[in-house]
Design a protein around this motif. Structure first.
Motif, PDB file in Angstrom:
ATOM      1  N   ILE A  89       0.832  -1.212   0.000  1.00  0.00           N
ATOM      2  CA  ILE A  89       0.000   0.000   0.000  1.00  0.00           C
ATOM      3  C   ILE A  89       0.869   1.267   0.000  1.00  0.00           C
ATOM      4  CG2 ILE A  89      -1.967  -1.131   1.095  1.00  0.00           C
ATOM      5  CD1 ILE A  89      -1.135   0.125   3.732  1.00  0.00           C
ATOM      6  N   GLY A  90       2.090   1.142  -0.521  1.00  0.00           N
ATOM      7  CA  GLY A  90       3.030   2.249  -0.433  1.00  0.00           C
ATOM      8  C   GLY A  90       3.159   3.119  -1.663  1.00  0.00           C
ATOM      9  N   ALA A  91       2.234   3.014  -2.607  1.00  0.00           N
ATOM     10  CA  ALA A  91       2.384   3.764  -3.863  1.00  0.00           C
ATOM     11  C   ALA A  91       2.421   5.274  -3.634  1.00  0.00           C
ATOM     12  CB  ALA A  91       1.272   3.398  -4.833  1.00  0.00           C
ATOM     13  N   LEU A  92       1.527   5.775  -2.793  1.00  0.00           N
ATOM     14  CA  LEU A  92       1.504   7.227  -2.567  1.00  0.00           C
ATOM     15  C   LEU A  92       2.816   7.702  -1.980  1.00  0.00           C
ATOM     16  CD1 LEU A  92       0.177   9.992  -2.411  1.00  0.00           C
ATOM     17  CD2 LEU A  92      -0.802   9.324  -0.200  1.00  0.00           C
ATOM     18  N   GLY A  93       3.257   7.075  -0.890  1.00  0.00           N
ATOM     19  CA  GLY A  93       4.455   7.533  -0.211  1.00  0.00           C
ATOM     20  C   GLY A  93       5.710   7.421  -1.046  1.00  0.00           C
ATOM     21  N   MET A  94       5.794   6.379  -1.876  1.00  0.00           N
ATOM     22  CA  MET A  94       7.027   6.118  -2.614  1.00  0.00           C
ATOM     23  C   MET A  94       7.006   6.634  -4.043  1.00  0.00           C
ATOM     24  SD  MET A  94       7.844   2.274  -1.174  1.00  0.00           S
ATOM     25  CE  MET A  94       9.449   2.171  -1.974  1.00  0.00           C
ATOM     26  N   GLU A  95       5.794   6.776  -4.633  1.00  0.00           N
ATOM     27  CA  GLU A  95       5.719   7.115  -6.054  1.00  0.00           C
ATOM     28  C   GLU A  95       4.929   8.378  -6.356  1.00  0.00           C
ATOM     29  OE1 GLU A  95       4.229   3.501  -7.803  1.00  0.00           O
ATOM     30  OE2 GLU A  95       5.807   2.315  -6.853  1.00  0.00           O
TER      31      GLU A  95
ATOM     32  N   SER B  25      -4.553   9.120   6.079  1.00  0.00           N
ATOM     33  CA  SER B  25      -4.232   8.014   6.973  1.00  0.00           C
ATOM     34  C   SER B  25      -2.807   7.526   6.756  1.00  0.00           C
ATOM     35  CB  SER B  25      -5.225   6.864   6.750  1.00  0.00           C
ATOM     36  OG  SER B  25      -4.900   5.749   7.545  1.00  0.00           O
ATOM     37  N   ARG B  26      -2.371   7.463   5.503  1.00  0.00           N
ATOM     38  CA  ARG B  26      -1.007   7.012   5.207  1.00  0.00           C
ATOM     39  C   ARG B  26       0.021   7.940   5.855  1.00  0.00           C
ATOM     40  NH1 ARG B  26       0.455   2.984   5.280  1.00  0.00           N
ATOM     41  NH2 ARG B  26      -1.445   2.739   6.450  1.00  0.00           N
ATOM     42  N   LEU B  27      -0.222   9.232   5.783  1.00  0.00           N
ATOM     43  CA  LEU B  27       0.693  10.191   6.414  1.00  0.00           C
ATOM     44  C   LEU B  27       0.668  10.033   7.934  1.00  0.00           C
ATOM     45  CD1 LEU B  27       2.571  12.646   6.447  1.00  0.00           C
ATOM     46  CD2 LEU B  27       0.530  14.103   6.313  1.00  0.00           C
ATOM     47  N   LYS B  28      -0.517   9.927   8.501  1.00  0.00           N
ATOM     48  CA  LYS B  28      -0.667   9.840   9.953  1.00  0.00           C
ATOM     49  C   LYS B  28      -0.003   8.583  10.518  1.00  0.00           C
ATOM     50  CE  LYS B  28      -4.267   9.354  13.497  1.00  0.00           C
ATOM     51  NZ  LYS B  28      -5.735   9.266  13.736  1.00  0.00           N
TER      52      LYS B  28
ATOM     53  N   HIS C 286       9.098   9.546   0.860  1.00  0.00           N
ATOM     54  CA  HIS C 286       9.299  11.006   0.896  1.00  0.00           C
ATOM     55  C   HIS C 286       8.102  11.800   0.380  1.00  0.00           C
ATOM     56  CE1 HIS C 286      10.279  11.042  -3.505  1.00  0.00           C
ATOM     57  NE2 HIS C 286      10.644   9.795  -3.216  1.00  0.00           N
ATOM     58  N   TYR C 287       7.157  11.146  -0.285  1.00  0.00           N
ATOM     59  CA  TYR C 287       5.965  11.866  -0.740  1.00  0.00           C
ATOM     60  C   TYR C 287       4.926  12.025   0.370  1.00  0.00           C
ATOM     61  CZ  TYR C 287       7.497  11.574  -5.609  1.00  0.00           C
ATOM     62  OH  TYR C 287       8.182  11.717  -6.782  1.00  0.00           O
ATOM     63  N   LEU C 288       5.112  11.317   1.487  1.00  0.00           N
ATOM     64  CA  LEU C 288       4.160  11.457   2.581  1.00  0.00           C
ATOM     65  C   LEU C 288       4.471  12.722   3.362  1.00  0.00           C
ATOM     66  CD1 LEU C 288       3.754   7.794   3.902  1.00  0.00           C
ATOM     67  CD2 LEU C 288       2.188   9.123   2.478  1.00  0.00           C
ATOM     68  N   SER C 289       3.783  13.784   2.985  1.00  0.00           N
ATOM     69  CA  SER C 289       4.004  15.091   3.604  1.00  0.00           C
ATOM     70  C   SER C 289       2.697  15.860   3.607  1.00  0.00           C
ATOM     71  CB  SER C 289       5.058  15.881   2.819  1.00  0.00           C
ATOM     72  OG  SER C 289       4.566  16.198   1.520  1.00  0.00           O
ATOM     73  N   SER C 290       2.647  16.901   4.408  1.00  0.00           N
ATOM     74  CA  SER C 290       1.437  17.733   4.447  1.00  0.00           C
ATOM     75  C   SER C 290       1.193  18.396   3.097  1.00  0.00           C
ATOM     76  CB  SER C 290       1.563  18.792   5.547  1.00  0.00           C
ATOM     77  OG  SER C 290       2.725  19.585   5.349  1.00  0.00           O
ATOM     78  N   GLU C 291       2.280  18.704   2.370  1.00  0.00           N
ATOM     79  CA  GLU C 291       2.134  19.329   1.046  1.00  0.00           C
ATOM     80  C   GLU C 291       1.435  18.378   0.074  1.00  0.00           C
ATOM     81  OE1 GLU C 291       5.143  21.356   3.350  1.00  0.00           O
ATOM     82  OE2 GLU C 291       4.987  19.246   2.759  1.00  0.00           O
ATOM     83  N   THR C 292       1.793  17.085   0.152  1.00  0.00           N
ATOM     84  CA  THR C 292       1.151  16.101  -0.712  1.00  0.00           C
ATOM     85  C   THR C 292      -0.336  15.988  -0.385  1.00  0.00           C
ATOM     86  OG1 THR C 292       3.164  14.802  -1.008  1.00  0.00           O
ATOM     87  CG2 THR C 292       1.081  13.652  -1.335  1.00  0.00           C
ATOM     88  N   ILE C 293      -0.671  15.950   0.890  1.00  0.00           N
ATOM     89  CA  ILE C 293      -2.074  15.841   1.287  1.00  0.00           C
ATOM     90  C   ILE C 293      -2.853  17.064   0.820  1.00  0.00           C
ATOM     91  CG2 ILE C 293      -3.676  15.586   3.208  1.00  0.00           C
ATOM     92  CD1 ILE C 293      -1.795  13.159   2.601  1.00  0.00           C
ATOM     93  N   GLN C 294      -2.273  18.237   0.965  1.00  0.00           N
ATOM     94  CA  GLN C 294      -2.939  19.457   0.508  1.00  0.00           C
ATOM     95  C   GLN C 294      -3.184  19.420  -0.995  1.00  0.00           C
ATOM     96  OE1 GLN C 294      -0.403  22.643   1.897  1.00  0.00           O
ATOM     97  NE2 GLN C 294      -0.801  22.178   4.053  1.00  0.00           N
ATOM     98  N   ALA C 295      -2.217  18.914  -1.738  1.00  0.00           N
ATOM     99  CA  ALA C 295      -2.369  18.820  -3.190  1.00  0.00           C
ATOM    100  C   ALA C 295      -3.473  17.838  -3.564  1.00  0.00           C
ATOM    101  CB  ALA C 295      -1.046  18.395  -3.822  1.00  0.00           C
TER     102      ALA C 295
END
Length: 334
Positions: free
Chosen positions: A202-208, A268-271, A294-303
């Motif tokens: 389930i790591g696509a968002l965080g990694m890609e 949830s992934r970020l948290k 590295h994509y798991l950030s508040s900036e990514t969630i805002q986007a």
């Protein structure tokens, strides 16, 4: 030699002749893994075709393989000397290839609804199927006196079972999202292989990043909603508003729920990220957090929140544009 009375093995199978032709006596454990993977992929391709799997297909397992390898390479230098890292990496790769071998959907009673899976059912069937491959492999070569090091041990089987089971997801009603409970079971700490596989799955968002994340969501919706996929395929979505207003609203609401889930799942992934990394060697955690996920950030969630249509008034046309169904379907049929 493997104890065939192990509780990890199902009952012996009737061995088809083609199994004997495909399996050869391996010289290394890597060769063993390669043979099991080859059999699994042949079977998996039939499953994908028979059940029209748009998400749980070869692209998904390739993605999980890549993500799992990336995570493992970071933690490998920090593993205890007691861990056979070469064997662990081979078992991890086998898990990545086989963790979604079987998809079992609940029989649909109501029309125009998403098909769904019960938690753990597909994973349990997948583990059993994988162990059947292994048993058939052992039976096919047992009369040729293979080296013990090239056979699966009971410990290997326990790792495989635990890892695939770790990908089972549950729903968190507070976060309105899914998570993997095995990552939070303090009574039974996960093996390295299991934790890596779960996060890779389930790591696509965080990694890609966002594009890969949104694509996965679109493909999963197509897989779970074959009636909508048929409408897209036959270019009938465009006329629903005038021809079938009730179905128009039905599809719109399903897509709206998926869009909202996309936002909730990202949050949830970020948290949960740092908590889920805690089972790894402490030295590896900052690297994983800062350079791998590295994509798991508040900036990514805002986007994601800014670009995902979640308003109740969102039209079906706007939702289908966001999910890019026409493009994804065209790419599949190229």
């Amino acid at each position: 030699m493997l104890d065939m009375s192990s509780p990890y093995f199902p009952q012996p199978l009737v061995q088809p002749l083609w199994i004997e032709q495909l399996f050869q006596v391996p010289q290394t454990f890597a060769h063993t893994i390669a043979q099991i993977k080859r059999i699994a992929i042949l079977d998996f391709e039939r499953e994908v075709a028979d059940k029209q799997l748009y998400y749980h297909n070869h692209d998904h397992i390739t993605g999980v393989q890549h993500r799992a390898k990336t995570i493992f390479q970071v933690i490998r230098p920090y593993l205890p000397v007691s861990v056979d890292s070469d064997r662990a990496e081979l078992l991890l790769d086998l898990c990545a290839v086989t963790h979604d071998l079987i998809q079992i959907f609940v029989p649909q009673i109501e029309p125009n609804t998403a098909r769904r899976r019960e938690a753990g059912v597909s994973e349990t069937a997948t583990i059993k199927r994988l162990f059947q491959y292994i048993e058939e492999f052992h039976q096919a070569i047992q009369n040729q006196n293979p080296e013990a090091s090239v056979l699966f041990t009971n410990n290997d089987l326990q790792i495989l079972q635990e890892a695939i089971a770790a990908t089972i997801c549950d729903y968190d009603p507070v976060e309105q999202s899914i998570f993997q409970p095995a990552l939070y079971n303090r009574a039974q700490p996960l093996s390295t292989v299991a934790r890596v596989l779960a996060l890779a799955d389930i790591g696509a968002l965080g990694m890609e990043g966002i594009v890969a994340y949104n694509t996965e969501g679109s493909l999963l919706f197509l897989e779970e909603n074959p009636d909508v996929r048929s409408l897209v395929e036959h270019h009938k979505l465009e006329s629903l508003r005038s021809d079938q207003p009730d179905l128009y609203e039905n599809v719109r609401q399903r897509l709206l729920r998926r869009a909202r889930f996309q936002v909730n799942f990202a949050k949830s992934r970020l948290k949960r990220c740092l908590q889920e990394l805690q089972g790894f060697p402490p030295e590896a955690i900052p690297i994983l957090h800062q350079k791998v996920f590295h994509y798991l950030s508040s900036e990514t969630i805002q986007a994601i929140e800014a670009t995902t249509p979640t308003a109740e008034s969102t039209s079906l046309e706007a939702l289908t544009d966001f999910f890019q169904f026409n493009q994804l379907m065209a790419e599949r049929h190229c």
